[in-house]
Structure formats: structure tokens, C-alpha cells
Write an enzyme that holds these catalytic residues in place. Structure first.
Site, short mmCIF file in Angstrom:
data_model
loop_
_atom_site.label_atom_id
_atom_site.label_comp_id
_atom_site.label_asym_id
_atom_site.label_seq_id
_atom_site.Cartn_x
_atom_site.Cartn_y
_atom_site.Cartn_z
N ASP A 1 0.86 -1.18 0.00
CA ASP A 1 0.00 0.00 0.00
C ASP A 1 0.91 1.24 0.00
O ASP A 1 1.87 1.32 0.75
CB ASP A 1 -0.90 0.00 1.24
CG ASP A 1 -2.02 1.02 1.13
OD1 ASP A 1 -3.19 0.61 1.16
OD2 ASP A 1 -1.73 2.24 1.03
N ILE A 2 0.59 2.20 -0.86
CA ILE A 2 1.45 3.37 -1.01
C ILE A 2 1.31 4.34 0.17
O ILE A 2 2.21 5.13 0.43
CB ILE A 2 1.17 4.09 -2.36
CG1 ILE A 2 2.38 4.89 -2.81
CG2 ILE A 2 -0.09 4.94 -2.30
CD1 ILE A 2 3.58 4.11 -3.16
N GLU B 1 -12.34 3.67 -1.47
CA GLU B 1 -11.50 4.62 -2.21
C GLU B 1 -11.21 4.13 -3.64
O GLU B 1 -11.32 4.90 -4.59
CB GLU B 1 -10.19 4.83 -1.45
CG GLU B 1 -9.27 5.87 -2.07
CD GLU B 1 -7.92 5.93 -1.34
OE1 GLU B 1 -7.88 5.76 -0.10
OE2 GLU B 1 -6.91 6.14 -2.02
N HIS C 1 -9.88 -5.33 -3.09
CA HIS C 1 -8.54 -5.53 -2.54
C HIS C 1 -8.64 -5.91 -1.08
O HIS C 1 -9.48 -5.40 -0.35
CB HIS C 1 -7.65 -4.30 -2.74
CG HIS C 1 -8.27 -3.01 -2.31
ND1 HIS C 1 -9.20 -2.34 -3.09
CD2 HIS C 1 -8.12 -2.27 -1.19
CE1 HIS C 1 -9.57 -1.24 -2.47
NE2 HIS C 1 -8.95 -1.17 -1.32
N HIS D 1 -6.66 -5.82 2.43
CA HIS D 1 -5.56 -5.20 3.17
C HIS D 1 -4.98 -6.24 4.12
O HIS D 1 -5.73 -6.85 4.91
CB HIS D 1 -6.06 -4.04 4.03
CG HIS D 1 -6.55 -2.84 3.29
ND1 HIS D 1 -5.77 -1.72 3.06
CD2 HIS D 1 -7.75 -2.55 2.73
CE1 HIS D 1 -6.48 -0.81 2.41
NE2 HIS D 1 -7.68 -1.28 2.19
P1 5GP Z 1 -9.90 1.47 0.30
O1 5GP Z 1 -10.44 1.49 -1.12
O2 5GP Z 1 -9.72 0.08 0.82
O3 5GP Z 1 -10.68 2.35 1.22
O4 5GP Z 1 -8.46 2.14 0.27
C1 5GP Z 1 -7.61 2.02 -0.84
C2 5GP Z 1 -6.18 1.79 -0.41
O5 5GP Z 1 -5.37 1.79 -1.59
C3 5GP Z 1 -5.61 2.87 0.52
O6 5GP Z 1 -5.02 2.24 1.65
C4 5GP Z 1 -4.57 3.59 -0.34
O7 5GP Z 1 -3.44 4.02 0.39
C5 5GP Z 1 -4.21 2.55 -1.39
N1 5GP Z 1 -3.85 3.13 -2.68
C6 5GP Z 1 -4.56 4.06 -3.36
N2 5GP Z 1 -3.96 4.36 -4.53
C7 5GP Z 1 -2.84 3.59 -4.58
C8 5GP Z 1 -1.80 3.44 -5.54
O8 5GP Z 1 -1.78 4.08 -6.60
N3 5GP Z 1 -0.82 2.54 -5.26
C9 5GP Z 1 -0.80 1.82 -4.10
N4 5GP Z 1 0.21 0.97 -3.94
N5 5GP Z 1 -1.78 1.93 -3.17
C10 5GP Z 1 -2.77 2.81 -3.40
#
Ligand code: 5GP
Length: 133
Positions: free
Chosen positions: A29-30, A88, A93, A95
Site C-alpha cells: 500500500d502506497i 477509495e 482488494h 488489506h
Molecule cells: P480502500 O479502497 O480500501 O478504502 O483504500 C484504498 C487503499 O489503496 C488505501 O489504503 C490507499 O493508500 C491505497 N492506494 C490508493 N492508490 C494507490 C496506488 O496508486 N498505489 C498503491 N500501492 N496503493 C494505493
């Protein structure tokens, strides 16, 4: 249009890759909430985890289990916590987050600020551990 995560899995966008199978891909995760915070995705673009077809869902969960085992050999932790949020990025995905206590998996915590070198080093070590499973 492809999701960010599809582009990452295809190598069209950079990532700190951990491992992949024919159907799934794992990368750091970035904006991690813990060192060794990994995302595991199906290569096929499906928004919602529980819309994934059974066979691919099983691939994703089995791959997540093996990636979690690799993380645990590298990152000091009590265990690997698992979370699915997906608010987001509309590409399912999982975690995987090394934790000592419940607060370590609190997504409202400030994100860690890790150097590119540290992220690269962590991804390389987890990747090697995955291959050695
Ligand atoms: P969620 O959709 O589960 O709420 O959060 C999305 C997750 O993806 C976040 O933890 C965010 O830091 C990660 N994320 C978003 N864009 C990128 C990206 O371009 N690259 C990586 N490696 N992680 C990302």
C-alpha cells in the site's frame, strides 16, 4: 477505463510488488498504516469483494493467506490483520496489516511516511520470503 490497480497489476503503473499468481497480484500500500501493509487484488477488475466469482475468490483468499505468512516472517508483529474496505479504489482488494493490537489496524490513524528505499527494501524482503514458503 482500467482501474489504478489493474494498471499496477499489468505493470502500466509502478508498485512495490510482492508476488503474483495467474489470477492475483500483491503489492505494498502506497500510504501504509503499518510497515508491511500489503494489498492483494484479483487481476480481473471487480469492484466489490463479494461479487467475485467463487473460484477467483478462493484464489484471492489462498494467495492472501500465503502473502500474509510471508509478511509475518519479515515484519515483527503479533499477527496479520485483514481488512476489506474498498471505498477509495473500486477494484476489490484485501488489506494485510501487521498488528500487535487493534489500534494498529485503525485506518483513521495518520499514514506512515516511509522512504522509497525503505519501501523497496520491505517489498524485496517479503517477496523473497514468499518465494521461500
Ligand atoms: P480502500 O479502497 O480500501 O478504502 O483504500 C484504498 C487503499 O489503496 C488505501 O489504503 C490507499 O493508500 C491505497 N492506494 C490508493 N492508490 C494507490 C496506488 O496508486 N498505489 C498503491 N500501492 N496503493 C494505493
Amino acid at each position: 477505463m482500467s482501474s489504478i490497480f489493474s494498471k499496477i497489476a499489468k505493470g502500466e503503473l509502478p508498485s512495490y510488488k510482492i508476488a503474483e499468481t495467474a489470477t492475483c497480484f500483491a503489492f505494498l500500500d502506497i500510504n501504509p498504516i503499518a510497515e508491511g501493509h500489503v494489498l492483494v487484488i484479483p487481476k480481473k477488475e471487480v469492484d466489490y469483494l463479494f461479487d467475485i466469482e467463487d473460484e477467483l475468490y478462493q484464489d484471492l483468499m489462498l494467495f492472501s493467506k500465503n502473502v500474509a505468512r510471508a509478511i509475518r516472517t519479515i515484519i515483527p508483529c503479533e499477527r496479520i490483520g485483514v481488512a476489506v474496505i474498498g471505498l477509495e479504489v473500486p477494484h476489490a482488494h484485501v488489506h494485510l496489516i501487521p498488528i500487535f493490537n487493534v489500534h494498529d489496524i485503525d485506518f483513521s490513524r495518520p499514514k506512515l511516511s516511509l522512504s522509497e528505499e525503505a519501501l523497496k527494501d520491505t517489498s524485496n524482503k517479503i517477496s523473497e520470503a514468499f518465494l521461500a514458503l
